[in-house]
Design an enzyme around this catalytic site. Structure first.
Site, PDB file in Angstrom:
ATOM      1  N   GLY A  64       2.006 -11.554  13.178  1.00  9.90           N
ATOM      2  CA  GLY A  64       2.206 -11.203  11.769  1.00  9.90           C
ATOM      3  C   GLY A  64       1.248 -10.140  11.265  1.00  9.90           C
ATOM      4  N   LYS A  81       0.831  -1.233   0.000  1.00  9.41           N
ATOM      5  CA  LYS A  81       0.000   0.000   0.000  1.00  9.41           C
ATOM      6  C   LYS A  81       0.845   1.254   0.000  1.00  9.41           C
ATOM      7  CE  LYS A  81       0.468  -2.030   4.055  1.00  9.41           C
ATOM      8  NZ  LYS A  81       0.260  -3.370   4.538  1.00  9.41           N
ATOM      9  N   LYS A  95      -3.968   3.380   2.842  1.00  8.61           N
ATOM     10  CA  LYS A  95      -5.076   2.556   2.334  1.00  8.61           C
ATOM     11  C   LYS A  95      -6.280   3.406   1.958  1.00  8.61           C
ATOM     12  CE  LYS A  95      -3.648  -1.489   5.020  1.00  8.61           C
ATOM     13  NZ  LYS A  95      -3.812  -2.159   6.314  1.00  8.61           N
ATOM     14  N   ILE A 140     -10.106  -9.187   2.758  1.00  3.10           N
ATOM     15  CA  ILE A 140     -11.441  -8.714   2.346  1.00  3.10           C
ATOM     16  C   ILE A 140     -11.407  -8.290   0.876  1.00  3.10           C
ATOM     17  CG2 ILE A 140     -13.255  -7.010   2.757  1.00  3.10           C
ATOM     18  CD1 ILE A 140     -12.046  -6.544   5.518  1.00  3.10           C
ATOM     19  N   ASP A 197      -0.324   3.684   7.846  1.00  4.84           N
ATOM     20  CA  ASP A 197      -0.775   2.555   7.024  1.00  4.84           C
ATOM     21  C   ASP A 197      -2.241   2.765   6.613  1.00  4.84           C
ATOM     22  OD1 ASP A 197      -0.392  -0.504   6.299  1.00  4.84           O
ATOM     23  OD2 ASP A 197      -2.257  -0.382   7.437  1.00  4.84           O
TER      24      ASP A 197
HETATM   25  N1  HSE Z   1      -0.035  -3.795   9.301  1.00  4.87           N
HETATM   26  C1  HSE Z   1      -1.214  -3.906   8.510  1.00  4.87           C
HETATM   27  C2  HSE Z   1      -2.408  -3.942   9.440  1.00  4.87           C
HETATM   28  C3  HSE Z   1      -1.140  -5.172   7.680  1.00  4.87           C
HETATM   29  O1  HSE Z   1      -2.239  -4.112  10.640  1.00  4.87           O
HETATM   30  O2  HSE Z   1      -3.538  -3.799   8.982  1.00  4.87           O
HETATM   31  C4  HSE Z   1      -2.146  -5.229   6.580  1.00  4.87           C
HETATM   32  O3  HSE Z   1      -2.005  -4.187   5.674  1.00  4.87           O
END
Ligand code: HSE
Length: 437
Positions: free
Chosen positions: A186, A104, A204, A135, A200
């Site tokens: 993860g 992203k 997005k 999703i 992040d």
């Molecule tokens: N680090 C991101 C999150 C991973 O926690 O949503 C998925 O993009």
């Protein structure tokens, strides 16, 4: 099903490992998965233990060897970060390869450059895994919702912060402990600041807005506030007032700007109180949800696991299959795209409904007499029906209501037990019998 498609993987971390394990175990998946050959995989360290079995020929430390390999048709970029990811994507495109990426950060900042290069080369760059983990939201915005005028896209689009907020709200766990746990599972980025500072989510929402509203978005102009300075007591007070606190990303069409040549939009990422009866309030843990509001559809919500190896790999493989499907269709004149055509590829049959296991909810009218709950419980127990809960409500001279929720049992077991219970003199009837999740 058709000719082979060579896949080259850049990165074998959390997501790359998930993708490789799907490609190496095609049984019971769409038959096109069996047409995908994992031919080359670029890793940082050849000696590290791996989640999947790969031969020495498949592995390389040189990512250029993947994007330049003539047997690679589709390059999957899951190394993350801006460089060298951007250059490798552009190189793959200029070599005539389609690209699938979960990145992203690179798409939010260099999406236009990459899309222009792909259009010029006549290849695809697909990004389903870049937003919302498992999703499906990119394809719906590009295709299924294309007949709508989109007014607003909002959602919880960072799994790590939602996981942290949920655990803080429900268990009062300390922030630092939860973030370590999210990294172990993860979910978190290599640098968790991208998650907790909202960066992040801002990447997005910029991508979603570009697709929903059809124009390039200036990523650097998205006001962004994360959760790192959020106080636990605000979560607690919000809860007493009937709200949950979520890190919300919003992109909306502004209708109060008068007539302009360009479409006015507002984008933002910020911790936000969400009323507990709002559809986004129930989105907990690593789950994400994206609410799309458009005309004429109204509101539609996409919900599911927003991070982690399996969900993100699921989205990556969907994109590879889309490229494989288009390629198969164009190779064979007159043949339909195998994904769109959705042919049957195996035989199916329905099982006897009596063998179906599920939880049951049952409500009985009973007399309010000693031992009735015990007798109902014994009757279920004698038929191996395990009870999750049994509660008596509303007991008075007229009788009582007893509600039973079972664990998973077959319909046959349940029917046998219910027949016996309804013949008991203290049971005046079964008022409700429902399935239960
Ligand atoms: N680090 C991101 C999150 C991973 O926690 O949503 C998925 O993009």
């Amino acid at each position: 099903m058709g000719s082979r498609i060579g896949v080259g993987l850049l990165g074998l971390g959390t997501v790359g490992g998930g993708v490789a394990s799907i490609l190496l175990s095609p049984d019971e998946r769409h038959p096109l998965v069996a047409d995908l050959d994992l031919v080359r995989v670029a890793v940082r360290d050849l000696d590290r233990p791996r989640p999947v079995d790969l031969s020495a020929d498949q592995l390389t430390k040189d990512p250029e060897a993947v994007v330049n390999d003539p047997s690679v048709d589709v390059v999957v970029e899951v190394i993350g970060g801006i460089e060298p990811a951007r250059s490798l994507i552009l190189k793959a495109i200029s070599n005539g390869k389609s690209v699938v990426t979960a990145n992203k950060a690179v798409i939010a900042r260099h999406g236009r450059e990459i899309a222009d290069a792909a259009a010029a080369a006549g290849v695809y760059v697909l990004i389903e895994a870049a937003v919302g983990g498992g999703i499906p939201i990119i394809e719906p915005l590009k295709q299924s919702l294309g007949g709508n005028r989109i007014n607003r896209v909002s959602g919880i689009i960072n799994g790590t912060t939602n996981y942290i907020l949920t655990r803080m709200a429900t268990e009062g766990v300390a922030y630092d402990d939860v973030i370590a746990e999210a990294q172990r599972l993860g979910y978190a980025e290599a640098d968790p600041a991208a998650d907790v500072d909202g960066l992040d989510a801002a990447d997005k929402i910029a991508i979603l807005a570009a697709l929903a509203f059809g124009g390039a978005i200036d990523r650097s102009g998205v006001p962004t506030e994360g959760i790192s300075s959020l106080q636990g007591r605000d979560v607690e007070y919000a809860s007493q007032l009937g709200y949950g606190v979520k890190l919300l990303a919003v992109a909306e069409r502004m209708t109060d700007q008068g007539a302009t040549d360009v479409l006015p939009l507002s984008l933002r990422v910020q911790p936000t109180l969400v009323p507990t009866d709002h559809p986004l309030a129930g989105v907990n843990g690593v789950n994400n949800a994206i609410l799309v509001e458009g005309d004429p559809i109204g509101r539609v919500m996409f919900y599911g696991p927003g991070a982690g190896a399996g969900p993100t790999a699921s989205a990556v493989v969907a994109d590879i299959l889309n490229i494989a499907g288009v390629r198969h269709a164009s190779e064979a004149a007159g043949r339909l795209d195998p994904l769109l055509a959705a042919d049957s590829w195996r035989q199916c049959k329905l099982v006897d409904p009596g063998d179906v296991r599920q939880k049951h909810y049952v409500r009985f009218h009973t007399s309010d007499t000693p031992g009735v709950i015990g007798r109902i419980g014994s009757c279920f127990g004698d038929r191996d029906v395990s009870i999750q809960s049994i509660v008596q409500f509303r007991a008075n001279e007229a009788g009582a209501e007893i509600v039973v929720i079972t664990h998973d049992v077959t319909q046959k077991q349940m029917d046998d037990a219910l027949k016996e219970i309804q013949s008991m003199p203290e049971i005046s009837g079964m008022a409700a019998h429902l399935g239960c999740l």
